[in-house]
Design an enzyme around this catalytic site. Structure first.
Site, PDB file in Angstrom:
ATOM      1  N   ALA A   1       0.837  -1.209   0.000  1.00  0.00           N
ATOM      2  CA  ALA A   1       0.000   0.000   0.000  1.00  0.00           C
ATOM      3  C   ALA A   1       0.868   1.254   0.000  1.00  0.00           C
ATOM      4  O   ALA A   1       2.001   1.245   0.466  1.00  0.00           O
ATOM      5  CB  ALA A   1      -0.886  -0.008   1.234  1.00  0.00           C
TER       6      ALA A   1
ATOM      7  N   ASN B   1       9.039   8.660   5.130  1.00  0.00           N
ATOM      8  CA  ASN B   1       7.883   9.436   4.659  1.00  0.00           C
ATOM      9  C   ASN B   1       6.999   9.827   5.827  1.00  0.00           C
ATOM     10  O   ASN B   1       6.902   9.110   6.819  1.00  0.00           O
ATOM     11  CB  ASN B   1       7.090   8.629   3.612  1.00  0.00           C
ATOM     12  CG  ASN B   1       5.973   7.802   4.210  1.00  0.00           C
ATOM     13  OD1 ASN B   1       4.866   8.301   4.446  1.00  0.00           O
ATOM     14  ND2 ASN B   1       6.249   6.523   4.469  1.00  0.00           N
TER      15      ASN B   1
ATOM     16  N   CYS C   1       3.662  11.072   4.858  1.00  0.00           N
ATOM     17  CA  CYS C   1       2.593  11.483   3.936  1.00  0.00           C
ATOM     18  C   CYS C   1       1.318  11.883   4.685  1.00  0.00           C
ATOM     19  O   CYS C   1       0.667  12.865   4.317  1.00  0.00           O
ATOM     20  CB  CYS C   1       2.247  10.353   2.968  1.00  0.00           C
ATOM     21  SG  CYS C   1       3.522  10.058   1.749  1.00  0.00           S
TER      22      CYS C   1
ATOM     23  N   PHE D   1      -1.570  10.067   5.001  1.00  0.00           N
ATOM     24  CA  PHE D   1      -2.798   9.623   4.315  1.00  0.00           C
ATOM     25  C   PHE D   1      -3.356  10.666   3.349  1.00  0.00           C
ATOM     26  O   PHE D   1      -4.502  11.112   3.492  1.00  0.00           O
ATOM     27  CB  PHE D   1      -3.899   9.242   5.321  1.00  0.00           C
ATOM     28  CG  PHE D   1      -3.675   7.953   6.059  1.00  0.00           C
ATOM     29  CD1 PHE D   1      -2.764   7.009   5.622  1.00  0.00           C
ATOM     30  CD2 PHE D   1      -4.409   7.668   7.207  1.00  0.00           C
ATOM     31  CE1 PHE D   1      -2.571   5.816   6.305  1.00  0.00           C
ATOM     32  CE2 PHE D   1      -4.230   6.477   7.907  1.00  0.00           C
ATOM     33  CZ  PHE D   1      -3.301   5.565   7.450  1.00  0.00           C
TER      34      PHE D   1
ATOM     35  N   ASN E   1      -6.668  -1.150   1.073  1.00  0.00           N
ATOM     36  CA  ASN E   1      -6.164  -0.805   2.393  1.00  0.00           C
ATOM     37  C   ASN E   1      -6.897   0.441   2.890  1.00  0.00           C
ATOM     38  O   ASN E   1      -6.920   1.463   2.217  1.00  0.00           O
ATOM     39  CB  ASN E   1      -4.648  -0.575   2.259  1.00  0.00           C
ATOM     40  CG  ASN E   1      -3.972  -0.185   3.554  1.00  0.00           C
ATOM     41  OD1 ASN E   1      -4.416   0.721   4.247  1.00  0.00           O
ATOM     42  ND2 ASN E   1      -2.861  -0.847   3.854  1.00  0.00           N
TER      43      ASN E   1
ATOM     44  N   SER F   1       0.145   3.143  10.585  1.00  0.00           N
ATOM     45  CA  SER F   1       0.890   4.262  10.009  1.00  0.00           C
ATOM     46  C   SER F   1       1.360   5.163  11.138  1.00  0.00           C
ATOM     47  O   SER F   1       0.576   5.511  12.025  1.00  0.00           O
ATOM     48  CB  SER F   1       0.011   5.060   9.049  1.00  0.00           C
ATOM     49  OG  SER F   1       0.663   6.279   8.765  1.00  0.00           O
TER      50      SER F   1
ATOM     51  N   THR G   1      -0.384   9.310  11.378  1.00  0.00           N
ATOM     52  CA  THR G   1      -1.705   9.789  11.785  1.00  0.00           C
ATOM     53  C   THR G   1      -1.791   9.601  13.290  1.00  0.00           C
ATOM     54  O   THR G   1      -1.661   8.468  13.782  1.00  0.00           O
ATOM     55  CB  THR G   1      -2.813   8.991  11.061  1.00  0.00           C
ATOM     56  OG1 THR G   1      -2.720   9.266   9.675  1.00  0.00           O
ATOM     57  CG2 THR G   1      -4.202   9.376  11.560  1.00  0.00           C
TER      58      THR G   1
ATOM     59  N   LYS H   1      -2.892  -4.535   9.237  1.00  0.00           N
ATOM     60  CA  LYS H   1      -1.464  -4.259   9.007  1.00  0.00           C
ATOM     61  C   LYS H   1      -0.865  -3.661  10.273  1.00  0.00           C
ATOM     62  O   LYS H   1      -1.373  -2.662  10.794  1.00  0.00           O
ATOM     63  CB  LYS H   1      -1.322  -3.281   7.840  1.00  0.00           C
ATOM     64  CG  LYS H   1       0.123  -2.975   7.473  1.00  0.00           C
ATOM     65  CD  LYS H   1       0.185  -2.345   6.106  1.00  0.00           C
ATOM     66  CE  LYS H   1       1.587  -1.930   5.720  1.00  0.00           C
ATOM     67  NZ  LYS H   1       1.630  -1.361   4.369  1.00  0.00           N
TER      68      LYS H   1
ATOM     69  N   ASN I   1       4.359  -2.369   8.555  1.00  0.00           N
ATOM     70  CA  ASN I   1       4.408  -0.995   8.052  1.00  0.00           C
ATOM     71  C   ASN I   1       5.834  -0.445   8.251  1.00  0.00           C
ATOM     72  O   ASN I   1       6.751  -1.197   8.592  1.00  0.00           O
ATOM     73  CB  ASN I   1       3.375  -0.151   8.827  1.00  0.00           C
ATOM     74  CG  ASN I   1       2.761   0.924   7.942  1.00  0.00           C
ATOM     75  OD1 ASN I   1       3.486   1.636   7.247  1.00  0.00           O
ATOM     76  ND2 ASN I   1       1.457   1.042   7.963  1.00  0.00           N
TER      77      ASN I   1
ATOM     78  N   GLY J   1      12.378   0.275   3.555  1.00  0.00           N
ATOM     79  CA  GLY J   1      13.498  -0.143   2.718  1.00  0.00           C
ATOM     80  C   GLY J   1      14.491  -1.034   3.451  1.00  0.00           C
ATOM     81  O   GLY J   1      14.167  -1.632   4.490  1.00  0.00           O
TER      82      GLY J   1
ATOM     83  N   THR K   1       9.518   0.110  -1.266  1.00  0.00           N
ATOM     84  CA  THR K   1      10.762   0.858  -1.473  1.00  0.00           C
ATOM     85  C   THR K   1      11.667   0.165  -2.493  1.00  0.00           C
ATOM     86  O   THR K   1      12.283   0.836  -3.335  1.00  0.00           O
ATOM     87  CB  THR K   1      11.491   1.040  -0.127  1.00  0.00           C
ATOM     88  OG1 THR K   1      10.573   1.655   0.787  1.00  0.00           O
ATOM     89  CG2 THR K   1      12.713   1.929  -0.262  1.00  0.00           C
TER      90      THR K   1
HETATM   91  C1  LIG Z   1       5.900   6.898   0.557  1.00  0.00           C
HETATM   92  C2  LIG Z   1       5.230   5.771   1.279  1.00  0.00           C
HETATM   93  C3  LIG Z   1       3.861   5.832   1.500  1.00  0.00           C
HETATM   94  C4  LIG Z   1       3.234   4.778   2.170  1.00  0.00           C
HETATM   95  N1  LIG Z   1       1.882   4.832   2.356  1.00  0.00           N
HETATM   96  C5  LIG Z   1       1.252   3.802   2.971  1.00  0.00           C
HETATM   97  C6  LIG Z   1      -0.158   3.797   3.139  1.00  0.00           C
HETATM   98  O1  LIG Z   1      -0.864   4.705   2.707  1.00  0.00           O
HETATM   99  N2  LIG Z   1      -0.717   2.744   3.793  1.00  0.00           N
HETATM  100  C7  LIG Z   1       0.010   1.684   4.262  1.00  0.00           C
HETATM  101  O2  LIG Z   1      -0.554   0.750   4.827  1.00  0.00           O
HETATM  102  N3  LIG Z   1       1.357   1.656   4.089  1.00  0.00           N
HETATM  103  C8  LIG Z   1       1.979   2.675   3.466  1.00  0.00           C
HETATM  104  N4  LIG Z   1       3.337   2.635   3.289  1.00  0.00           N
HETATM  105  C9  LIG Z   1       4.108   1.519   3.874  1.00  0.00           C
HETATM  106  C10 LIG Z   1       4.391   0.426   2.836  1.00  0.00           C
HETATM  107  O3  LIG Z   1       3.205  -0.157   2.379  1.00  0.00           O
HETATM  108  C11 LIG Z   1       5.267  -0.676   3.468  1.00  0.00           C
HETATM  109  O4  LIG Z   1       4.555  -1.274   4.517  1.00  0.00           O
HETATM  110  C12 LIG Z   1       6.580  -0.159   4.017  1.00  0.00           C
HETATM  111  O5  LIG Z   1       7.110   0.836   3.184  1.00  0.00           O
HETATM  112  C13 LIG Z   1       7.614  -1.273   4.187  1.00  0.00           C
HETATM  113  O6  LIG Z   1       7.880  -1.909   2.963  1.00  0.00           O
HETATM  114  P1  LIG Z   1       9.156  -1.530   2.032  1.00  0.00           P
HETATM  115  O7  LIG Z   1      10.363  -1.561   2.894  1.00  0.00           O
HETATM  116  O8  LIG Z   1       9.149  -2.559   0.956  1.00  0.00           O
HETATM  117  O9  LIG Z   1       8.881  -0.159   1.508  1.00  0.00           O
HETATM  118  C14 LIG Z   1       3.988   3.677   2.629  1.00  0.00           C
HETATM  119  C15 LIG Z   1       5.367   3.625   2.380  1.00  0.00           C
HETATM  120  C16 LIG Z   1       5.995   4.652   1.721  1.00  0.00           C
HETATM  121  C17 LIG Z   1       7.478   4.572   1.464  1.00  0.00           C
END
Ligand SMILES: Cc1cc2nc3c(=O)[nH]c(=O)nc-3n(C[C@H](O)[C@H](O)[C@H](O)COP(=O)(O)O)c2cc1C
Length: 425
Positions: A106, A155, A157, A159, A208, A242, A245, A284, A313, A336, A387
């Site tokens: 997500a 990040n 962000c 939401f 999600n 997250s 929030t 999650k 997350n 990442g 990532t």
């Molecule tokens: C820029 C960004 C925005 C994200 N937005 C959401 C989100 O809206 N909802 C969510 O459940 N996870 C969000 N994530 C988390 C990712 O889904 C993931 O759980 C997390 O980045 C770990 O995985 P990765 O190391 O492969 O990035 C976000 C991650 C990044 C980097």
């Protein structure tokens, strides 16, 4: 590389949407790949949030266009992963047949703008969102920061979302309505006229759900999400983790977690589902939970027969190397490479605590087939990444799948399911 479609300039968003949704516009799509390649290798952050002293020069633009024009003359299949996945990667879980276990996490396609094209890159499933009930802007930009040398992103962000109605309309038009009986009155979008396409789309789609920043009642927000979006999803996710929030992660405490899951399950089950039944509900969770939190979540998940957990997350922790980078002082979630071990250890603990009875989706720091395999051996049935994809681009997906096949063969597994939790059996 693009981190979030909503972050792109409007004109680029339109171009991307057009290029990703039109079956015929191969040249557009390949031009977009050209953008990504140059964004990555020429070190021009066309699509990223923060441009650190790099300039989009006329020469680069020329090269991008020339690259796009060149690749548009080459057979599309050369660039687009279209071959069927090897059968060893196929599996059945969450009531669905997945052609491979590698999904997009997500946050990348928050508003479901490019689901089919992302599936077309070879993902076994795509999770859209987090989607909030009411549209909201999210935190002010910049809110996404790269730690390129570490293969990481921070990040906050918060939401940013177009809201459940906009996403329902888009999914209805693109993917069709899933499963809900026509007699059901549960949809809260009836006044907003969602177009129903009639049947499920070709790929597996997770939705999600998030909560609005100003909402006092988190459960009510998730329930609204369920009413409006569950009919388009193959599985639903409550994002309770997250870091961006306020108060969200408190939902992972035992009592809050139990109340929340019960309310959301009830809302889903009250809807009048067709033969196939309702979509599975997953939660999650964060990688920063204590042993006690994990025990509570495991116990409640088993007791309430939760359909699955996504682990994890982003983390609010910062590794030692972070001191080297001023950007690491930004608040928010780190994702990442530095998250790989932390999230895999939590996954392993949860697999043991739930005795392998609940499907787990492993997420965090996956950049290779070996990383995905580690998560599977630790207890993940499915794996997601964000990532790794942001840095590695579309070419990473077939590579991860090929490496995963090699790992399975090397260790004598004939299927993904045979390898799930192999480290602890
Ligand atoms: C820029 C960004 C925005 C994200 N937005 C959401 C989100 O809206 N909802 C969510 O459940 N996870 C969000 N994530 C988390 C990712 O889904 C993931 O759980 C997390 O980045 C770990 O995985 P990765 O190391 O492969 O990035 C976000 C991650 C990044 C980097």
């Amino acid at each position: 590389m693009a981190l979030d479609i909503a972050l792109l300039p409007r004109r680029l968003q339109k171009l991307l949407q057009k290029s990703l949704t039109s079956q015929k516009s191969i040249a557009f799509r390949l031009c977009f790949i050209g953008f990504l390649i140059f964004d990555e290798f020429v070190n021009v952050d066309i699509l990223g949030d923060r441009v650190e002293g790099r300039l989009l020069t006329g020469t680069t633009i020329g090269l991008v266009i020339a690259g796009g024009a060149y690749v548009s003359t080459v057979d599309e299949a050369t660039f687009w992963e279209k071959r069927p996945d090897p059968s060893v990667l196929g599996l059945e879980v969450l009531g669905r047949k997945f052609s491979n276990p590698i999904g997009l996490a997500a946050g990348f396609d928050k508003n479901a703008e490019a689901v089919d094209s992302l599936l077309g890159l070879g993902f076994g499933f795509v999770e859209v969102g987090s989607v909030t009930p009411v549209p909201q802007e999210g935190n002010p930009k910049p809110r996404i920061f790269r730690l390129r040398q570490e293969g990481a992103i921070i990040n906050h962000c918060g939401f940013n979302s177009e809201g459940i109605v906009a996403v329902a309309k888009r999914l209805g038009a693109q993917h069709g309505k899933r499963k809900l009986d026509e007699t059901s009155s549960a949809s809260s979008t009836s006044n907003n006229k969602v177009i129903h396409g009639g049947k499920a789309g070709p790929g597996i789609l997770g939705v999600n759900l998030g909560k609005n920043k100003t909402s006092e009642d988190a459960a009510a927000d998730y329930v609204q999400g369920v009413h409006t979006l569950s009919q388009y999803s193959d599985y639903l996710v409550i994002n309770a983790s997250s870091p961006n929030t306020r108060g969200l992660r408190m939902l992972q405490g035992r009592k809050q977690f139990k109340d929340l899951v019960k309310k959301v399950q009830a809302a889903r089950d009250e809807m009048q589902w067709g033969e196939e039944g309702p979509p599975p509900l997953l939660v999650k969770i964060a990688p920063d939970l204590s042993k006690e939190d994990l025990e509570d979540i495991a116990a409640v998940s088993l007791a309430l027969r939760l359909d699955g957990l996504i682990i994890s997350n982003t983390t609010i922790s910062r590794p030692d190397f972070a001191k080297k980078y001023p950007v690491a002082e930004e608040t928010g979630g780190l994702s990442g490479k530095p998250l790989l071990n932390l999230s895999t250890n939590i996954l392993k603990e949860m697999y043991i605590l739930t005795r392998g009875k609940i499907p787990l989706i492993g997420c965090g720091g996956v950049f290779s087939g070996e990383d995905a395999y580690k998560k599977i051996r630790a207890g993940a049935t499915l794996v997601q990444l964000y990532t790794g994809f942001a840095y590695g681009g579309p070419a990473l997906i077939p590579r991860i799948k090929a490496e995963l096949v090699e790992c399975l063969e090397r260790d004598g597994f004939k299927s993904i399911l045979e390898a799930v939790g192999a480290d602890y059996r």
